[in-house]
Design a protein around this motif. Structure first.
Motif, mmCIF file in Angstrom:
data_model
loop_
_atom_site.group_PDB
_atom_site.id
_atom_site.type_symbol
_atom_site.label_atom_id
_atom_site.label_comp_id
_atom_site.label_asym_id
_atom_site.label_seq_id
_atom_site.Cartn_x
_atom_site.Cartn_y
_atom_site.Cartn_z
ATOM 1 N N THR A 194 0.931 -0.989 -0.169
ATOM 2 C CA THR A 194 -0.149 -0.134 0.107
ATOM 3 C C THR A 194 0.861 1.121 0.049
ATOM 4 O O THR A 194 1.761 1.307 0.844
ATOM 5 C CB THR A 194 -1.076 -0.109 1.313
ATOM 6 N N MET A 195 0.673 2.230 -0.865
ATOM 7 C CA MET A 195 1.356 3.315 -1.069
ATOM 8 C C MET A 195 0.282 4.362 -0.174
ATOM 9 O O MET A 195 -0.870 4.615 -0.457
ATOM 10 C CB MET A 195 1.518 3.952 -2.106
ATOM 11 N N LYS A 196 1.089 5.322 0.910
ATOM 12 C CA LYS A 196 0.364 6.395 1.189
ATOM 13 C C LYS A 196 1.059 7.746 0.864
ATOM 14 O O LYS A 196 2.212 7.718 1.242
ATOM 15 C CB LYS A 196 -0.015 6.380 2.621
ATOM 16 N N THR A 197 0.417 8.658 0.754
ATOM 17 C CA THR A 197 0.981 10.077 0.639
ATOM 18 C C THR A 197 0.326 11.187 1.228
ATOM 19 O O THR A 197 -0.763 11.004 1.552
ATOM 20 C CB THR A 197 0.926 10.480 -0.866
ATOM 21 N N ASP A 198 1.456 11.943 1.638
ATOM 22 C CA ASP A 198 0.777 12.987 2.420
ATOM 23 C C ASP A 198 1.422 14.422 2.184
ATOM 24 O O ASP A 198 2.605 14.545 2.577
ATOM 25 C CB ASP A 198 0.916 12.667 3.990
ATOM 26 N N PHE A 199 1.114 15.014 1.175
ATOM 27 C CA PHE A 199 1.717 15.947 0.647
ATOM 28 C C PHE A 199 1.366 17.375 1.197
ATOM 29 O O PHE A 199 0.321 17.685 1.209
ATOM 30 C CB PHE A 199 1.771 16.075 -1.007
ATOM 31 N N ASP A 200 2.267 18.196 1.584
ATOM 32 C CA ASP A 200 2.168 19.530 1.988
ATOM 33 C C ASP A 200 1.842 20.388 0.912
ATOM 34 O O ASP A 200 2.858 20.686 0.068
ATOM 35 C CB ASP A 200 3.399 19.929 2.928
ATOM 36 N N LYS A 201 0.512 20.900 0.678
ATOM 37 C CA LYS A 201 0.300 21.832 -0.488
ATOM 38 C C LYS A 201 0.863 23.240 -0.548
ATOM 39 O O LYS A 201 1.064 23.704 -1.785
ATOM 40 C CB LYS A 201 -1.270 21.721 -0.580
ATOM 41 N N SER A 202 1.308 23.497 0.637
ATOM 42 C CA SER A 202 1.925 24.847 0.746
ATOM 43 C C SER A 202 3.339 24.815 0.296
ATOM 44 O O SER A 202 4.092 25.952 0.323
ATOM 45 C CB SER A 202 1.729 25.266 2.066
ATOM 46 N N ILE A 203 3.728 23.741 0.020
ATOM 47 C CA ILE A 203 5.274 23.616 -0.174
ATOM 48 C C ILE A 203 5.913 24.321 -1.481
ATOM 49 O O ILE A 203 6.920 24.997 -1.596
ATOM 50 C CB ILE A 203 5.826 22.036 -0.350
ATOM 51 N N GLY A 204 5.163 24.447 -2.483
ATOM 52 C CA GLY A 204 5.665 24.997 -3.618
ATOM 53 C C GLY A 204 6.773 24.418 -4.510
ATOM 54 O O GLY A 204 6.959 23.180 -4.363
ATOM 55 N N THR A 205 7.581 25.495 -4.936
ATOM 56 C CA THR A 205 8.892 24.902 -5.719
ATOM 57 C C THR A 205 10.081 25.249 -4.769
ATOM 58 O O THR A 205 9.908 26.163 -3.953
ATOM 59 C CB THR A 205 8.984 25.500 -6.847
ATOM 60 N N ILE A 206 10.933 24.620 -5.003
ATOM 61 C CA ILE A 206 12.341 24.959 -4.343
ATOM 62 C C ILE A 206 13.389 24.466 -5.501
ATOM 63 O O ILE A 206 13.382 23.568 -6.214
ATOM 64 C CB ILE A 206 12.426 24.077 -3.162
ATOM 65 N N ASN A 207 14.581 25.282 -5.116
ATOM 66 C CA ASN A 207 15.610 25.082 -6.028
ATOM 67 C C ASN A 207 16.512 23.785 -5.782
ATOM 68 O O ASN A 207 17.233 23.749 -4.908
ATOM 69 C CB ASN A 207 16.512 26.295 -5.845
ATOM 70 N N ILE A 208 16.152 22.849 -6.925
ATOM 71 C CA ILE A 208 16.938 21.788 -6.556
ATOM 72 C C ILE A 208 17.523 21.112 -7.823
ATOM 73 O O ILE A 208 17.127 21.615 -8.726
ATOM 74 C CB ILE A 208 16.119 20.619 -5.839
ATOM 75 N N ILE A 209 18.334 20.196 -7.993
ATOM 76 C CA ILE A 209 18.620 19.267 -9.075
ATOM 77 C C ILE A 209 17.787 18.384 -9.074
ATOM 78 O O ILE A 209 17.858 17.292 -8.463
ATOM 79 C CB ILE A 209 20.257 18.935 -9.050
ATOM 80 N N PRO A 210 16.681 18.421 -10.112
ATOM 81 C CA PRO A 210 15.440 17.413 -9.773
ATOM 82 C C PRO A 210 16.016 16.087 -10.208
ATOM 83 O O PRO A 210 15.496 15.454 -9.236
ATOM 84 C CB PRO A 210 14.602 17.903 -10.876
ATOM 85 N N GLN A 211 16.696 15.779 -11.057
ATOM 86 C CA GLN A 211 17.058 14.439 -11.256
ATOM 87 C C GLN A 211 17.743 13.592 -10.262
ATOM 88 O O GLN A 211 17.785 12.509 -9.836
ATOM 89 C CB GLN A 211 17.530 14.073 -12.599
ATOM 90 N N ASP A 212 18.554 14.556 -9.364
ATOM 91 C CA ASP A 212 19.419 13.852 -8.361
ATOM 92 C C ASP A 212 18.462 13.815 -6.987
ATOM 93 O O ASP A 212 18.719 12.701 -6.327
ATOM 94 C CB ASP A 212 20.489 15.091 -8.083
ATOM 95 N N ILE A 213 17.756 14.711 -6.722
ATOM 96 C CA ILE A 213 16.719 14.446 -5.575
ATOM 97 C C ILE A 213 15.719 13.320 -5.996
ATOM 98 O O ILE A 213 15.410 12.500 -5.114
ATOM 99 C CB ILE A 213 16.042 15.743 -5.166
ATOM 100 N N GLY A 214 15.492 13.425 -7.208
ATOM 101 C CA GLY A 214 14.704 11.984 -7.693
ATOM 102 C C GLY A 214 15.153 10.916 -7.456
ATOM 103 O O GLY A 214 14.666 9.995 -6.892
ATOM 104 N N ARG A 215 16.645 10.704 -7.576
ATOM 105 C CA ARG A 215 17.255 9.692 -7.549
ATOM 106 C C ARG A 215 17.207 9.210 -6.071
ATOM 107 O O ARG A 215 17.151 8.072 -5.878
ATOM 108 C CB ARG A 215 18.674 9.699 -8.261
ATOM 109 N N VAL A 216 17.411 10.191 -5.143
ATOM 110 C CA VAL A 216 17.294 9.991 -3.925
ATOM 111 C C VAL A 216 16.061 9.382 -3.455
ATOM 112 O O VAL A 216 15.750 8.277 -2.548
ATOM 113 C CB VAL A 216 17.783 11.150 -3.047
#
Ligand code: ADP
Ligand code: MG
Lengths: 441, 124
Positions: free
Chosen positions: A297-319
């Motif tokens: 079972t997958m559960k998600t709890d996303f904070d909608k107020s989070i918006g965008t943040i400066n990251i290297i997307p493929q790197d954090i995605g990999r993490v």
């Protein structure tokens, strides 16, 4: 001190022979007056020599000691020859002077003796010092030799180490590449599944539109204007869906390419929730496709107020992908191990439900992404090592042991963030990525 | 009889409405839609023992299709609803679980709407 060289030896020999001849002559012949003068001159000459020759410098004190005596004796003899009456007149005084000069001589000799002793001591000291210096320099030489040897040894070792290091680095980058490829392999299955859904929509809506277009021409022939209008509207709506799902598939492929490509290293404003959602799907379906019996079972709890943040997307995605893959692996392994224990439980409610939760949260000066599982947890002993490269508890072929170490580097070095783990035995594990809002560039 | 379609993909609704537009227009088939297992249960709860055919996806966030199936078969006995499972993963394990839990049919994606149409018509 005189250096014992042959030149001086010879001279002294001749001098000694001369003196002996003079002595014999004086005793045998009545020439005392002459020999006396020779003696005087010789002594004066010796005194002169002592003052002239630097080698004889040390004798000077002796000369100074005996000089008055010599001078007075000379004057006495001189007066005897030149002016006898005066000599007789002052003879007493001269004798006095002789006594004085003898006293002077004794005093001077005593002094010189003392000085000599002091000098000797001094000399001994310098000698000892020289000896010591010699010893020290010999030691130094020995030491230098040893140091040289050691340095050569160390340099050799360093070279060897450097070589091993570069080799290790090469191997590491190869392994990282293979870890990337492995995770890509996991992803492709997930990606295939992810593309399947939009593709189904594209195909279906396109089929529907083909039918609708046929109907449209029928209705046009019938002159049924209202119906034509409705059908036209439907066609347009479907067309928008085709477009939308086409783009969705496109984005997924792009995401896949992004993942397979090496990191751009460029930070860009990224929608964290979207990124997390994408990788959650990819991780889930990836595992699902690999291991058909896998289910969680997958559960998600996303904070909608989070918006965008400066990251290297493929790197954090990999993490995120690494953490999710680990979590899914853990819960499904735990499910398999506890299946037997739970098989005889009547109610399915008591059965173990493998669950992985992914949540995001805005914090005071950044964001956190948490991956939580209800697996078996990590023991303290294992916990110490999980961030080390190549540490894995998985059977060969199933783990590279690089996932967490790479993740750690990406989060800490690449993004000034933190990667923390909390675990409770038998309950599960939570990995939390914290990223600061302000990214240093 | 109503057909309840459960899928987390929102566009499934429009697709079904388009695919079955003639049947809907002729009132041969009636559709209802739910976007999660939980939503489906609420819908069923509100319905008073009306005969329902359920078409459910298996892989959904939150309650999975299999859990939904289990709940339905346990709690909604009269009249026993027909439940057809749909999944992208037509593997044996999934199939066996679905069957063990009492699924009436097992379809794999991509759906063949022609076949589905026939199955539905035969059932009603
Ligand atoms: N969620 C988790 N629950 C339990 N153990 C974990 C979890 N995540 C990681 N580990 C442990 O950390 C080890 C290292 O993980 P990782 O660096 O990703 O390498 P790999 O997954 O290839 O083994 C794993 O082998 C496992 O023992
Ligand atoms: Mg891993």
């Amino acid at each position: 001190m005189l250096s014992p060289n042959t030149h001086w030896n010879k001279t002294l020999l001749w001098a000694m022979i001369g003196i002996a001849i003079l002595f014999i002559l004086e005793r045998t012949l009545p020439i005392t007056i002459v020999t006396n003068w020779i003696w005087h001159l010789l002594i004066l000459g010796i005194g002169y020599l002592i003052f002239r020759l630097p080698q004889l410098e040390r004798m000077r004190t002796i000369v100074v000691a005996v000089l008055p005596l010599i001078i007075i004796n000379t004057i006495k003899d001189l007066l005897k020859i030149i002016y006898l009456p005066l000599y007789e007149q002052i003879d007493n005084y001269l004798d006095f002077a002789i006594v004085f000069s003898i006293a002077w001589m004794i005093a001077m000799l005593l002094r010189s003796n003392k000085q000599n002793r002091a000098l000797k001591k001094e000399r001994q000291k310098t000698l000892a010092e020289e000896e010591r210096n010699k010893f020290i320099s010999a030691q130094k030489e020995k030491l230098e030799l040893i140091v040289e040897e050691r340095t050569a040894e160390i340099t050799k070792q360093k070279d060897e180490l450097m070589h091993a290091f570069t080799e290790l680095k090469n191997t590491q980058s190869q392994l990282i590449q293979s870890e990337k490829m492995a995770s890509l392999g996991e992803l492709t299955a997930g990606i295939a599944h992810e593309i399947q859904n939009p593709l189904n929509f594209v195909n279906n809506f396109s089929d529907v539109n083909t039918e609708l277009i046929d109907e449209l021409s029928e209705e046009v022939e019938k002159g049924n204007l209202d119906e034509v209008k409705t059908i036209a509207k439907d066609i347009k709506e479907n067309e928008q869906k085709i477009n939308h799902h086409g783009k969705r598939a496109d984005a997924i492929v792009k995401g896949m390419l992004l993942h397979s490509r090496s990191s751009s290293g460029v930070k860009e404003p990224t929608d964290i929730n979207k990124l997390c959602d994408e990788y959650l799907r990819l991780a889930y379906h990836g595992l699902r496709a690999k291991d058909k019996s896998f289910n969680a079972t997958m559960k998600t709890d996303f904070d909608k107020s989070i918006g965008t943040i400066n990251i290297i997307p493929q790197d954090i995605g990999r993490v995120v992908l690494n953490l999710l893959t680990n979590a899914f692996y853990e819960v499904s392994a735990f499910a398999n191990s506890s299946k037997e224990d739970l098989a005889n439980l009547a109610s399915s409610e008591d059965q173990y439900k493998p669950t992985v939760s992914l949540s995001t949260k805005k914090t005071k000066n950044g964001i956190t992404i948490s991956v939580k599982d209800n697996g078996n947890g990590i023991t303290e002993k294992v916990k110490e090592k999980i961030f080390q490269p190549f540490f894995t508890t998985k059977p060969t072929g199933q783990g590279t042991g690089l996932g967490l170490s790479m993740s750690y580097d990406i989060v800490t070095k690449g993004h000034n963030g933190k990667l923390k783990v909390e675990s409770e035995q038998g309950k599960g594990t939570t990995f939390t990525i914290s990223l600061p809002l302000e990214q240093k560039t | 009889m109503k057909i309840l379609v459960v899928d987390d993909e929102q566009d499934v609704k429009l697709l079904f409405q388009q695919r079955f537009r003639k049947e809907i227009r002729n009132k041969e088939l009636h559709f209802a839609f739910a976007f999660s297992g939980e939503e489906a249960l609420t819908y069923l709860g509100e319905l008073n023992h009306e005969a329902v055919l359920i078409l459910s996806d298996i892989n959904m966030p939150g309650m999975s299709g299999l859990e939904l199936l289990e709940q339905i078969k346990k709690n909604f006995l009269k009249p026993p609803p027909v439940v057809m499972m749909i999944t992208a993963y037509g593997d044996k394990e999934n199939y066996d679980t679905a069957m063990r839990l009492g699924a009436d049919d097992f379809l794999t994606k991509p759906l063949e709407f022609g076949i589905l149409k026939e199955k539905l018509k035969a059932l009603l």
